[in-house]
Scaffold this motif. Structure first.
Motif, mmCIF file in Angstrom:
data_model
loop_
_atom_site.group_PDB
_atom_site.id
_atom_site.type_symbol
_atom_site.label_atom_id
_atom_site.label_comp_id
_atom_site.label_asym_id
_atom_site.label_seq_id
_atom_site.Cartn_x
_atom_site.Cartn_y
_atom_site.Cartn_z
ATOM 1 N N VAL A 1 0.933 -1.217 -0.061
ATOM 2 C CA VAL A 1 -0.017 -0.130 -0.168
ATOM 3 C C VAL A 1 0.898 1.264 0.053
ATOM 4 N N LYS A 2 0.178 2.338 -0.225
ATOM 5 C CA LYS A 2 1.092 3.577 -0.584
ATOM 6 C C LYS A 2 0.995 4.268 1.086
ATOM 7 N N ALA A 3 1.858 4.946 1.460
ATOM 8 C CA ALA A 3 2.035 5.703 2.839
ATOM 9 C C ALA A 3 0.819 6.675 2.773
ATOM 10 N N GLY A 4 0.224 6.614 3.824
ATOM 11 C CA GLY A 4 -0.956 7.526 4.263
ATOM 12 C C GLY A 4 -2.201 7.261 3.507
ATOM 13 N N GLN A 5 -2.297 6.059 2.642
ATOM 14 C CA GLN A 5 -3.222 5.669 1.954
ATOM 15 C C GLN A 5 -4.530 5.032 3.091
ATOM 16 N N THR A 6 -5.793 5.408 2.814
ATOM 17 C CA THR A 6 -6.710 4.667 3.440
ATOM 18 C C THR A 6 -7.039 3.306 2.996
ATOM 19 N N VAL A 7 -7.001 2.343 3.595
ATOM 20 C CA VAL A 7 -6.861 0.878 2.993
ATOM 21 C C VAL A 7 -8.044 0.187 3.590
ATOM 22 N N ARG A 8 -8.990 -0.522 2.605
ATOM 23 C CA ARG A 8 -10.184 -1.426 3.017
ATOM 24 C C ARG A 8 -9.516 -2.769 2.736
ATOM 25 N N VAL A 9 -9.947 -3.497 3.939
ATOM 26 C CA VAL A 9 -9.415 -4.730 3.803
ATOM 27 C C VAL A 9 -10.808 -5.882 4.127
ATOM 28 N N GLU A 10 -11.019 -6.700 2.847
ATOM 29 C CA GLU A 10 -12.070 -7.792 3.337
ATOM 30 C C GLU A 10 -11.460 -9.060 3.943
ATOM 31 N N LEU A 11 -11.538 -9.329 5.160
ATOM 32 C CA LEU A 11 -11.044 -10.411 5.620
ATOM 33 C C LEU A 11 -12.052 -11.382 5.715
ATOM 34 N N SER A 12 -11.680 -12.586 5.243
ATOM 35 C CA SER A 12 -12.433 -13.750 5.325
ATOM 36 C C SER A 12 -11.896 -15.025 5.686
ATOM 37 N N SER A 13 -12.667 -15.679 6.566
ATOM 38 C CA SER A 13 -12.316 -16.742 7.197
ATOM 39 C C SER A 13 -12.805 -18.021 6.044
ATOM 40 N N MET A 14 -12.021 -18.924 5.622
ATOM 41 C CA MET A 14 -12.462 -19.852 4.454
ATOM 42 C C MET A 14 -12.657 -21.225 5.335
ATOM 43 N N ASP A 15 -12.493 -21.246 6.529
ATOM 44 C CA ASP A 15 -12.720 -22.625 7.392
ATOM 45 C C ASP A 15 -13.754 -22.514 8.171
#
Length: 107
Positions: A26-40
């Motif tokens: 990611v770029k410094a200072g960037q707002t990052v959206r992460v979709e975290l998924s459990s596959m188990d």
């Protein structure tokens, strides 16, 4: 596992096999959206299908339940660097290399 619900979010899948992808840039200072998924599933004997995405240096500690996903957001640090993430819920915990990953912040 669950399908993506947020097309703008970076998709991170956690399973007993590790993280996919194992690193993000990611770029410094960037707002990052992460979709975290459990596959188990909840039948996973170690951790009940729960997974964690934790970056201690950034005070990130997200958790998702079995076969589910959640979108999280953070602001990347303003200076370049590399930060390690881990899951300490199952599969040998954060000492297991497959349950670790890297966040690379570029200028």
């Amino acid at each position: 596992g669950p399908g993506a619900t947020d097309a703008a979010a970076v998709q991170v899948h956690a399973s007993m096999g590790g993280f996919d992808p194992p690193s993000l840039t990611v770029k410094a200072g960037q707002t990052v959206r992460v979709e975290l998924s459990s596959m188990d599933t909840s039948m996973h004997s170690d951790g009940g299908g729960w997974h964690q995405f934790a970056i201690d240096a950034l005070d990130i500690d997200w958790k998702v339940g079995p076969l589910s996903s959640e979108v999280f957001e953070f602001t990347a640090p303003t200076s370049a660097g590399t930060y390690s993430w881990y899951c300490d819920i199952c599969c040998g915990g954060k000492e297991n290399p497959s349950m670790q990953g890297e966040l690379r912040v570029t200028a």
